[in-house]
Design a protein around this motif. Structure first.
Motif, PDB file in Angstrom:
ATOM      1  N   GLY A   1      -5.018   5.061   4.459  1.00 40.88           N
ATOM      2  CA  GLY A   1      -4.453   4.216   3.409  1.00 40.88           C
ATOM      3  C   GLY A   1      -5.428   3.958   2.286  1.00 40.88           C
ATOM      4  N   HIS A   2      -5.028   4.289   1.041  1.00 39.67           N
ATOM      5  CA  HIS A   2      -5.963   4.143  -0.077  1.00 39.67           C
ATOM      6  C   HIS A   2      -5.323   3.629  -1.365  1.00 39.67           C
TER       7      HIS A   2
ATOM      8  N   THR B   1       0.851  -1.195   0.000  1.00 40.09           N
ATOM      9  CA  THR B   1       0.000   0.000   0.000  1.00 40.09           C
ATOM     10  C   THR B   1       0.883   1.240   0.000  1.00 40.09           C
ATOM     11  N   GLY B   2       0.568   2.184  -0.870  1.00 42.05           N
ATOM     12  CA  GLY B   2       1.382   3.372  -1.027  1.00 42.05           C
ATOM     13  C   GLY B   2       1.074   4.433   0.021  1.00 42.05           C
TER      14      GLY B   2
ATOM     15  N   SER C   1      -6.162   0.993   4.061  1.00 49.22           N
ATOM     16  CA  SER C   1      -5.254  -0.125   3.799  1.00 49.22           C
ATOM     17  C   SER C   1      -3.940  -0.072   4.571  1.00 49.22           C
ATOM     18  N   PHE C   2      -3.778   0.846   5.518  1.00 53.36           N
ATOM     19  CA  PHE C   2      -2.607   0.789   6.391  1.00 53.36           C
ATOM     20  C   PHE C   2      -2.895  -0.246   7.477  1.00 53.36           C
TER      21      PHE C   2
ATOM     22  N   GLN D   1     -14.498   5.515  -0.573  1.00 58.95           N
ATOM     23  CA  GLN D   1     -13.063   5.775  -0.632  1.00 58.95           C
ATOM     24  C   GLN D   1     -12.368   5.117   0.556  1.00 58.95           C
ATOM     25  N   PRO D   2     -11.712   3.978   0.331  1.00 66.24           N
ATOM     26  CA  PRO D   2     -10.947   3.391   1.440  1.00 66.24           C
ATOM     27  C   PRO D   2      -9.904   4.383   1.926  1.00 66.24           C
ATOM     28  N   GLY D   3      -9.791   4.511   3.237  1.00 66.90           N
ATOM     29  CA  GLY D   3      -8.857   5.465   3.808  1.00 66.90           C
ATOM     30  C   GLY D   3      -9.447   6.843   4.032  1.00 66.90           C
ATOM     31  N   PHE D   4     -10.690   7.058   3.582  1.00 73.26           N
ATOM     32  CA  PHE D   4     -11.356   8.344   3.771  1.00 73.26           C
ATOM     33  C   PHE D   4     -12.790   8.129   4.261  1.00 73.26           C
ATOM     34  N   THR D   5     -13.680   7.672   3.386  1.00 72.66           N
ATOM     35  CA  THR D   5     -15.043   7.404   3.838  1.00 72.66           C
ATOM     36  C   THR D   5     -15.111   6.158   4.708  1.00 72.66           C
TER      37      THR D   5
END
Length: 346
Positions: A59-60, A35-36, A117-118, A109-113
């Motif tokens: 994490g997205h 994950t970036g 992914s962290f 939105q993974p990492g927001f909504t």
């Protein structure tokens, strides 16, 4: 699962053990292989994104293996290698039906909504509409690097800006988004110009296809420098950083009937930048936003990668652990790293 977690904005995140996620009826759970780390994650941690509800796991940009599926998922199964755009659509609204999931009215939105992914595992909704099968030839860290910066740049350059061979393309900011845009513009036959304040990043941009560079720290008139290089101004200009100065310069350095694309986020104190509107009107400039890329457009990008025309792996800088990502995240506004940092150890 092990995950990066924070319960207050601007508070140093912790590595915690949290419950493993379970899939929704139309979703999946993915074991995160890579994950970036992105500046958007820093904006979220700072409290600049109204979608985030605390406590949060960021994490997205991710790639991994499906480990569980909901009853309604038809196109994906356990064991599939996948990635996902950072903006995913609901599949039901008018924008999704028109093929524009990147501006879905009820976007996921993974990492927001949602939690991101962290972590060792992440739950992703609307799987059939949004997941992307990964070719076996692509490693997970390269796939993860596509999820936000590279895919967003691809849409910005190829779709929003409609870049054609022979055109001059000015790219303001040589972070992950900007370097991606330079590589993509060069692959499409255009002449990219890299603008940044770091000589190291400008030198790297040349290796990726930039035909000229401008150091904004050493140049009083960046727009004038671009116009001189191009003989009248860029056909396309991209603000890949997201700052009032780069936004203004990106519009200012365009030739008549040029196209500006805003990719860098303009949040917080930077949300209302000054724009040379008289030039926009008098020169009939076009101004576009670019916000992610639809899953169905990944095929074109993946084909160019498979053919060797695009080599996103060149943009990967450090591989780091989840623990190492904590100081990297909180210091991202001051980072001087070359290339994209990717979490590959959990």
């Amino acid at each position: 699962m092990k995950a990066m977690y924070y319960d207050a904005f601007e508070k140093t995140p912790e590595i915690r053990s949290l419950p493993d996620p379970t899939p929704t009826e139309n979703g999946v759970v993915v074991k995160v292989e890579a994950t970036g780390l992105c500046r958007s994650d820093w904006h979220g941690w700072m409290g600049h994104d109204a979608d985030i509800r605390l406590p949060h796991v960021p994490g997205h940009e991710l790639a991994g293996i499906v480990t569980a599926t909901g009853r309604g998922v038809m196109r994906y199964k356990v064991g599939d290698r996948v990635t996902v755009p950072f903006v995913s659509g609901c599949g039901r609204c008018g924008e999704c039906r028109s093929g524009n999931q990147q501006v879905c009215e009820a976007q996921f939105q993974p990492g927001f909504t949602h939690w991101g992914s962290f972590a060792e595992y992440v739950a992703l909704d609307f799987a059939d509409q949004n997941l992307v099968h990964l070719p076996e030839s692509m490693d997970f860290k390269t796939a993860a690097s596509l999820g936000c910066r590279f895919a967003t740049s691809f849409r910005a350059v190829a779709d929003q800006a409609r870049v054609k061979g022979g055109e001059w393309v000015a790219v303001h900011g040589c972070g992950g988004v900007g370097l991606s845009a330079i590589m993509i513009a060069a692959a499409l036959g255009a002449h990219p110009i890299a603008i940044d304040i770091s000589e190291e990043k400008l030198a790297f941009a040349r290796t990726l296809g930039a035909v000229a560079t401008v150091n904004g720290r050493d140049t009083d008139d960046v727009a004038g420098a671009v116009k001189e290089i191009t003989g009248g101004g860029a056909h396309v200009s991209i603000d890949a950083l997201g700052h009032p100065v780069t936004c203004f310069n990106s519009i200012k350095n365009l030739r008549r009937r040029g196209r500006h694309v805003q990719v860098g986020l303009m949040l917080g104190d930077h949300a209302t930048p000054e724009i040379p509107m008289a030039q926009v009107i008098g020169h009939e400039l076009e101004i576009y936003g670019s916000h992610g890329m639809q899953a169905w457009r990944y095929d074109a990008m993946l084909s160019m990668i498979a053919s060797g025309k695009l080599q996103p792996q060149q943009l990967i800088g450090r591989e780091i652990s989840l623990e190492e990502a904590v100081p990297a995240l909180v210091s991202m506004d001051r980072a001087t790293d070359l290339g994209i940092s990717v979490i590959t150890r959990f």
